[in-house]
Enzyme design. Structure first.
Site, PDB file in Angstrom:
ATOM      1  N   ARG A  45       0.786  -1.084  -0.176  1.00 17.00           N
ATOM      2  CA  ARG A  45      -0.021   0.099   0.117  1.00 17.00           C
ATOM      3  C   ARG A  45       0.864   1.314  -0.058  1.00 17.00           C
ATOM      4  NH1 ARG A  45      -5.266  -0.176   3.630  1.00 17.00           N
ATOM      5  NH2 ARG A  45      -5.720   1.732   2.004  1.00 17.00           N
ATOM      6  N   ILE A  89      -6.459  -1.753  -2.997  1.00 13.33           N
ATOM      7  CA  ILE A  89      -7.164  -2.807  -3.659  1.00 13.33           C
ATOM      8  C   ILE A  89      -8.767  -2.161  -3.978  1.00 13.33           C
ATOM      9  CG2 ILE A  89      -8.528  -4.956  -3.246  1.00 13.33           C
ATOM     10  CD1 ILE A  89      -6.115  -5.813  -1.338  1.00 13.33           C
ATOM     11  N   HIS A 175      -6.683 -24.623   5.209  1.00 10.98           N
ATOM     12  CA  HIS A 175      -5.348 -25.483   4.978  1.00 10.98           C
ATOM     13  C   HIS A 175      -5.309 -26.426   5.751  1.00 10.98           C
ATOM     14  CE1 HIS A 175      -5.340 -23.008   9.004  1.00 10.98           C
ATOM     15  NE2 HIS A 175      -4.208 -24.212   9.260  1.00 10.98           N
ATOM     16  N   LYS A 179      -2.919 -30.668   4.814  1.00  9.52           N
ATOM     17  CA  LYS A 179      -1.934 -31.398   5.264  1.00  9.52           C
ATOM     18  C   LYS A 179      -1.750 -32.718   5.119  1.00  9.52           C
ATOM     19  CE  LYS A 179      -2.550 -28.648   9.655  1.00  9.52           C
ATOM     20  NZ  LYS A 179      -1.223 -28.243   9.994  1.00  9.52           N
ATOM     21  N   GLU A 213      -5.983 -24.435  20.953  1.00  4.98           N
ATOM     22  CA  GLU A 213      -4.845 -23.352  20.616  1.00  4.98           C
ATOM     23  C   GLU A 213      -4.382 -23.033  21.926  1.00  4.98           C
ATOM     24  OE1 GLU A 213      -5.695 -20.856  16.943  1.00  4.98           O
ATOM     25  OE2 GLU A 213      -7.657 -21.181  17.768  1.00  4.98           O
ATOM     26  N   ASP A 232     -15.423 -19.140  13.646  1.00  5.34           N
ATOM     27  CA  ASP A 232     -14.157 -19.280  13.344  1.00  5.34           C
ATOM     28  C   ASP A 232     -13.615 -20.406  12.776  1.00  5.34           C
ATOM     29  OD1 ASP A 232     -11.517 -17.752  12.715  1.00  5.34           O
ATOM     30  OD2 ASP A 232     -11.140 -18.579  14.627  1.00  5.34           O
ATOM     31  N   HIS A 237     -12.974 -25.636   9.739  1.00  7.15           N
ATOM     32  CA  HIS A 237     -11.897 -26.613   9.963  1.00  7.15           C
ATOM     33  C   HIS A 237     -12.550 -27.941  10.314  1.00  7.15           C
ATOM     34  CE1 HIS A 237      -9.053 -23.825   8.799  1.00  7.15           C
ATOM     35  NE2 HIS A 237      -8.957 -23.201  10.134  1.00  7.15           N
ATOM     36  N   LYS A 336      -9.368 -21.463  22.516  1.00  3.00           N
ATOM     37  CA  LYS A 336      -8.074 -20.605  22.643  1.00  3.00           C
ATOM     38  C   LYS A 336      -7.515 -20.769  23.905  1.00  3.00           C
ATOM     39  CE  LYS A 336      -8.603 -17.393  18.889  1.00  3.00           C
ATOM     40  NZ  LYS A 336      -7.216 -17.947  18.394  1.00  3.00           N
TER      41      LYS A 336
END
Length: 490
Positions: A45, A89, A175, A179, A213, A232, A237, A336
């Protein structure tokens, strides 16, 4: 990848790019998977970001790669692949034309447009790409989660980007699907008769899928407080992992067949409303606690707010209403500030129907298959065996362990590397179809609505623990208990 390609990363100075994408591309370069002529075009930017980009990328590689992976000579070669460009953007100005000139020098190249930016600007990014004729028949669009906050907003985002890209050219990334161990789960199931024969309600007692996490908000306070753990982590996932565990064998291993089987699983999930949500879900929120002897703050302290009903932990008991999985509970858990960082799938088999040894041989434990995705990737199978340290007939559980880093000395999993290369090669088998997104939200939305209507507050748990006690009670109702990574079973 046999041919060079261009990957344009919108959000080229963001955390995802520096922490995951640039290291993934560097690994691909080291392994001779980036053909010479490939360009990594990173949007920046400001001129200051442009001037310092190579130094920033080098520092990111040193921070996020292992010491033996990074070397100065290889970096000197890899940096020639990096092309920072100045671009806002959301603004349609002359800088888009400059990007067009850069890319149109090689118009036949495959173009991967990676949107490492908030979903709110997916549409305007695609619109600007279209306005300068950068979308070709060889273009793919990679989009990151989260896709919306509910079914309606997800559909709006998908409809917006579909105005510019065909479905087969849209790569919705998760993602975890990149794996190696997740891919090995399908190989384990569909190429080994010993497992596929037992992969059903007759042999399996229950399934646990956990992603824990140890970190807190990590600069994501604004997004996370609006989203929470269910949106989330569970909507994408955890449900994706559930699909791979539960789906029927595809007729062949291609994108269309795999995605069709996953959609069937999502549509077979038993809906939850009202009282069913209360009985089958647990919400939690962490308060201050200790992690490896260090005091860490609670969620509200990190959020710098006196109050919030956002869940940082969720546990659910789900059922898949089909013949293969009838009455088998699937326990999903994520949180978390948990006791340890891990992601794993636990397949708990049923007890043997008849005990042939008398009680003096000791207790019997059911067989258990543990597929660990992080921090290391491994598959473990627990079986009952004679205790070889005792002359008497004593039984003891023994673990058969396949740790990929031990078995394959050159093994180094990088999910983002795999998925980027798959996108460039037009392989959509590890990406998510629009219908999967819709089916997942259709199951999640009623749970969120029930939580909001009940006005119940999340259960509190101390940072550095395995979550609220109510999570353990959820499993205890069925005579089960959580398998907590790294802890000795009792």
């Amino acid at each position: 990848m046999a041919e060079p390609f261009d990957i344009v990363i919108f959000g080229g100075t963001g955390d995802l790019t520096l922490r995951k994408l640039i290291p993934a591309l560097y690994r691909a370069f080291r392994e001779n998977q980036l053909v010479e002529g490939t360009r990594v075009i990173a949007s920046c930017r400001s001129q200051q970001d442009i001037d310092s980009y190579l130094d920033t990328a080098a520092l990111a590689l040193q921070q996020h790669l292992s010491p033996e992976e990074f070397s100065v000579p290889e970096w000197e070669q890899f940096k020639s692949y990096l092309h920072p460009v100045m671009l806002d953007i959301a603004v349609d100005d002359d800088r888009w034309q400059a990007l067009q000139v850069l890319m149109d020098a090689e118009p036949e190249k495959v173009r991967v447009f990676y949107l490492a930016v908030p979903p709110a600007i997916f549409g305007v990014t695609c619109e600007n790409l279209s306005s300068v004729n950068l979308i070709t028949t060889n273009s793919r669009l990679v989009v990151e989660k989260p896709l919306g906050y509910d079914a309606g907003s997800a559909d709006a985002i998908n409809t917006e980007i579909a105005n510019y890209f065909e479905e087969e050219n849209i790569y919705r990334i998760d993602h975890y699907l990149g794996k190696e161990t997740v891919q090995n789960l399908m190989a384990l199931r569909f190429t080994n008769l010993i497992f596929e024969q037992l992969w059903n309600a007759k042999s399996i007692d229950h399934v646990q899928i956990s992603i824990s996490e140890t970190v807190g908000l990590e600069g994501r306070a604004g997004f996370y407080n609006d989203a929470g753990a269910l949106r989330d982590m569970v909507q994408n996932h955890l449900l994706q992992l559930l699909c791979l565990v539960a789906m029927e064998s595809p007729n062949k291993v291609d994108a269309k067949s795999i995605q069709a089987e996953k959609i069937k699983v999502l549509e077979a999930l038993r809906p939850m409303h009202g009282e069913e949500v209360i009985n089958n879900t647990v919400r939690g929120q962490y308060v201050a606690g200790s992690y490896f002897g260090e005091l860490v703050p609670g969620y509200l302290e990190e959020l710098e707010s006196p109050t919030s009903q956002t869940e940082t932990f969720v546990a659910l008991r789900a059922y898949i209403d089909n013949w293969r999985w009838a009455r088998v509970p699937f326990y999903l858990r994520t949180g978390k500030r948990m006791k340890s960082r891990c992601a794993e799938i636990v397949i708990q088999f049923k007890d043997v129907p008849h005990r042939v040894y008398d009680d003096s041989a000791g207790p019997l434990e059911p067989n258990r298959l543990v597929i660990r995705l992080q921090p290391e990737e491994s598959i473990q199978m627990t079986v009952m065996s004679k205790n070889l340290e005792n002359m008497d007939m004593q039984l003891k559980p023994a673990t058969l362990n396949l740790n990929f880093s031990d078995t394959y000395t050159q093994f180094r999993s990088d999910a983002y590397k795999r998925l980027i290369l798959d996108a460039a090669a037009a392989n959509t088998s590890l990406f998510i179809h629009r219908d999967e997104v819709a089916a997942a939200w259709n199951w999640i939305d009623p749970i969120i609505d029930s939580w909001q209507n009940s006005k119940a507050v999340p259960n509190l748990y101390r940072a550095g623990t395995w979550g609220p006690d109510e999570s353990d009670e959820l499993l205890a109702e069925e005579g089960h208990h959580w398998f907590n990574s790294g802890e000795t079973e009792t």
